[in-house]
Design an enzyme around this catalytic site. Sequence first.
Site, PDB file in Angstrom:
ATOM      1  N   LYS A 153     -23.501  19.636 -28.275  1.00 29.17           N
ATOM      2  CA  LYS A 153     -24.717  19.492 -27.466  1.00 29.17           C
ATOM      3  C   LYS A 153     -25.255  18.062 -27.541  1.00 29.17           C
ATOM      4  O   LYS A 153     -25.823  17.555 -26.564  1.00 29.17           O
ATOM      5  CB  LYS A 153     -25.778  20.501 -27.919  1.00 29.17           C
ATOM      6  CG  LYS A 153     -25.406  21.959 -27.647  1.00 29.17           C
ATOM      7  CD  LYS A 153     -25.323  22.262 -26.158  1.00 29.17           C
ATOM      8  CE  LYS A 153     -25.153  23.757 -25.912  1.00 29.17           C
ATOM      9  NZ  LYS A 153     -25.101  24.101 -24.492  1.00 29.17           N
TER      10      LYS A 153
ATOM     11  N   TYR B  11     -21.245  23.270 -32.649  1.00 31.23           N
ATOM     12  CA  TYR B  11     -22.145  23.484 -31.507  1.00 31.23           C
ATOM     13  C   TYR B  11     -23.112  22.310 -31.362  1.00 31.23           C
ATOM     14  O   TYR B  11     -23.282  21.741 -30.274  1.00 31.23           O
ATOM     15  CB  TYR B  11     -22.894  24.794 -31.747  1.00 31.23           C
ATOM     16  CG  TYR B  11     -23.966  25.148 -30.764  1.00 31.23           C
ATOM     17  CD1 TYR B  11     -23.654  25.600 -29.497  1.00 31.23           C
ATOM     18  CD2 TYR B  11     -25.314  25.066 -31.128  1.00 31.23           C
ATOM     19  CE1 TYR B  11     -24.660  25.959 -28.607  1.00 31.23           C
ATOM     20  CE2 TYR B  11     -26.316  25.426 -30.250  1.00 31.23           C
ATOM     21  CZ  TYR B  11     -25.986  25.874 -28.991  1.00 31.23           C
ATOM     22  OH  TYR B  11     -26.969  26.227 -28.111  1.00 31.23           O
TER      23      TYR B  11
HETATM   24  N1  LIG Z   1     -30.015  31.640 -27.095  1.00 31.86           N
HETATM   25  C1  LIG Z   1     -30.632  30.618 -27.668  1.00 31.86           C
HETATM   26  O1  LIG Z   1     -31.460  30.785 -28.573  1.00 31.86           O
HETATM   27  C2  LIG Z   1     -30.361  29.212 -27.213  1.00 31.86           C
HETATM   28  C3  LIG Z   1     -31.062  28.174 -27.842  1.00 31.86           C
HETATM   29  C4  LIG Z   1     -30.832  26.868 -27.429  1.00 31.86           C
HETATM   30  C5  LIG Z   1     -29.947  26.617 -26.405  1.00 31.86           C
HETATM   31  N2  LIG Z   1     -29.264  27.648 -25.823  1.00 31.86           N
HETATM   32  C6  LIG Z   1     -28.339  27.323 -24.747  1.00 31.86           C
HETATM   33  O2  LIG Z   1     -28.659  28.095 -23.603  1.00 31.86           O
HETATM   34  C7  LIG Z   1     -27.470  28.400 -22.857  1.00 31.86           C
HETATM   35  C8  LIG Z   1     -27.362  29.886 -22.659  1.00 31.86           C
HETATM   36  O3  LIG Z   1     -27.390  30.497 -23.940  1.00 31.86           O
HETATM   37  P1  LIG Z   1     -27.314  32.074 -24.096  1.00 31.86           P
HETATM   38  O4  LIG Z   1     -27.802  32.369 -25.456  1.00 31.86           O
HETATM   39  O5  LIG Z   1     -27.893  32.724 -22.886  1.00 31.86           O
HETATM   40  O6  LIG Z   1     -25.712  32.259 -24.071  1.00 31.86           O
HETATM   41  P2  LIG Z   1     -24.823  33.578 -24.235  1.00 31.86           P
HETATM   42  O7  LIG Z   1     -25.648  34.793 -24.397  1.00 31.86           O
HETATM   43  O8  LIG Z   1     -23.819  33.261 -25.300  1.00 31.86           O
HETATM   44  O9  LIG Z   1     -24.068  33.621 -22.829  1.00 31.86           O
HETATM   45  C9  LIG Z   1     -23.131  32.625 -22.553  1.00 31.86           C
HETATM   46  C10 LIG Z   1     -22.658  32.770 -21.138  1.00 31.86           C
HETATM   47  O10 LIG Z   1     -21.626  31.781 -20.911  1.00 31.86           O
HETATM   48  C11 LIG Z   1     -20.411  32.458 -20.533  1.00 31.86           C
HETATM   49  N3  LIG Z   1     -19.306  31.638 -21.038  1.00 31.86           N
HETATM   50  C12 LIG Z   1     -19.054  31.297 -22.324  1.00 31.86           C
HETATM   51  N4  LIG Z   1     -17.951  30.543 -22.379  1.00 31.86           N
HETATM   52  C13 LIG Z   1     -17.514  30.374 -21.093  1.00 31.86           C
HETATM   53  C14 LIG Z   1     -16.432  29.693 -20.510  1.00 31.86           C
HETATM   54  N5  LIG Z   1     -15.553  29.005 -21.263  1.00 31.86           N
HETATM   55  N6  LIG Z   1     -16.291  29.723 -19.171  1.00 31.86           N
HETATM   56  C15 LIG Z   1     -17.185  30.410 -18.395  1.00 31.86           C
HETATM   57  N7  LIG Z   1     -18.227  31.082 -18.898  1.00 31.86           N
HETATM   58  C16 LIG Z   1     -18.386  31.059 -20.239  1.00 31.86           C
HETATM   59  C17 LIG Z   1     -20.561  33.859 -21.141  1.00 31.86           C
HETATM   60  O11 LIG Z   1     -19.774  34.855 -20.520  1.00 31.86           O
HETATM   61  P3  LIG Z   1     -18.255  35.145 -20.975  1.00 31.86           P
HETATM   62  O12 LIG Z   1     -18.258  35.233 -22.475  1.00 31.86           O
HETATM   63  O13 LIG Z   1     -17.888  36.406 -20.288  1.00 31.86           O
HETATM   64  O14 LIG Z   1     -17.473  33.979 -20.486  1.00 31.86           O
HETATM   65  C18 LIG Z   1     -22.031  34.111 -20.840  1.00 31.86           C
HETATM   66  O15 LIG Z   1     -22.202  34.409 -19.462  1.00 31.86           O
HETATM   67  C19 LIG Z   1     -26.313  27.794 -23.657  1.00 31.86           C
HETATM   68  O16 LIG Z   1     -25.971  26.526 -23.152  1.00 31.86           O
HETATM   69  C20 LIG Z   1     -26.883  27.669 -25.054  1.00 31.86           C
HETATM   70  O17 LIG Z   1     -26.256  26.637 -25.792  1.00 31.86           O
HETATM   71  C21 LIG Z   1     -29.464  28.923 -26.200  1.00 31.86           C
END
Ligand SMILES: NC(=O)c1ccc[n+]([C@@H]2O[C@H](COP(=O)([O-])OP(=O)(O)OC[C@H]3O[C@@H](n4cnc5c(N)ncnc54)[C@H](OP(=O)(O)O)[C@@H]3O)[C@@H](O)[C@H]2O)c1
Length: 244
Positions: free
Chosen positions: A162, A158
Site C-alpha cells: 500500500k 500488505y
Molecule cells: N477492511 C478494512 O478494514 C480496510 C482497512 C483499510 C483499507 N482497506 C482497503 O479497502 C479495500 C477493500 O477492502 P475489503 O476489506 O472490502 O476487502 P475484502 O473484503 O478482502 O474484499 C476484497 C475484494 O477484492 C477481490 N479480489 C481480491 N484479489 C483479487 C484479484 N487478484 N483480482 C480481482 N479481485 C480480487 C475479492 O474477491 P475475490 O476474492 O473473489 O477475488 C473481493 O471482491 C482494499 O484495498 C483494502 O486494502 C480495508
Amino acid sequence: MTNPLRPSRVALITGASTGLGETIAEFLGGVGWRLVLTARTESDLTAVAERLSGRGVIVRAVAGDVGEAAHRARLIAEASSLGRLDWLVNNASQMGVSPIRPLLDHPVDVFEKVLRTNVIAPVALAQLALPLLRETDGLVVNVSSEAAVDVFPCAGIYGASKAALDQASRIIAAELADTGVGVTSVDPGGMRTRGYAEAEPDFDLSSVPTPDVTLPFWKWLAEVSSGEVSGRRYLAQSGPWDTK
Ligand SMILES: NC(=O)c1ccc[n+]([C@@H]2O[C@H](COP(=O)([O-])OP(=O)(O)OC[C@H]3O[C@@H](n4cnc5c(N)ncnc54)[C@H](OP(=O)(O)O)[C@@H]3O)[C@@H](O)[C@H]2O)c1
C-alpha cells in the site's frame, strides 16, 4: 432517466463482490452510474451484479484476476463498450497469508502475488484506462490503508504494497498534471469486511463499522473535479475532506 445528450458516468471497480468495493458499486449504481465490476469468484460477483441489475443499474460483471494482463484488457474493453470511463477504482487487494504473520515468515511467492494484485495491477489498469480517462477528465482512485503509513507488525507485505501504491499514485498524479486526469489515494479506515475477518480471525470486529461508514466520502468525491483531488490522499472516515 438518462439524458441521451449527457450519458451517465461509468466506473470500473475492482474487488466489487464484497466489502468496500460492493459498497462503492451500490452507491454509484444508485446515483445513476454505469458499472464494470470484477472479482475472482464468479458466484459472488454475479450475486452483486444481479442485485444491482434488478434495480435498473447497467452492470457488466467480468470475473477474473486483476493480476492477469488478459483480464485487465477485458475490463477496459467492457468500459470502452459502454462508451466512456470516469472512475477507475483500484480496490481489489490481498493481505498475504491469512491469518496474518510476520513479513519474513511469508513465502516469497506470496509477496510477489500481493504486489501483483495491490500495486502492479492498479498501475497496469491505469495505463490501459488512460485514453478513456483523458476523454472524461476522469479519476483513478487507488484504495490504500493506514498500513501504508503506520507500522503494523504482521501486516508487512500488505503495508509495503500500500505504501508503494500511495507513492505510485502521487507520482502518476504529478506526471498527469494539467491533463485533466487525476489520481487519488483513499484510506477507507478500518471496516468490518470478509478480508479483515480472514486476516485477523481472533479479533472481535463487532465494534468496527461496515463499509457504509465511508458513504459520505464517496458522495463528496463524486461531486468534485479530478483536478481538485489529484495527488492527494484522503481518510474516508475523517472528513471534511476538502480541507486536506
Ligand atoms: N477492511 C478494512 O478494514 C480496510 C482497512 C483499510 C483499507 N482497506 C482497503 O479497502 C479495500 C477493500 O477492502 P475489503 O476489506 O472490502 O476487502 P475484502 O473484503 O478482502 O474484499 C476484497 C475484494 O477484492 C477481490 N479480489 C481480491 N484479489 C483479487 C484479484 N487478484 N483480482 C480481482 N479481485 C480480487 C475479492 O474477491 P475475490 O476474492 O473473489 O477475488 C473481493 O471482491 C482494499 O484495498 C483494502 O486494502 C480495508
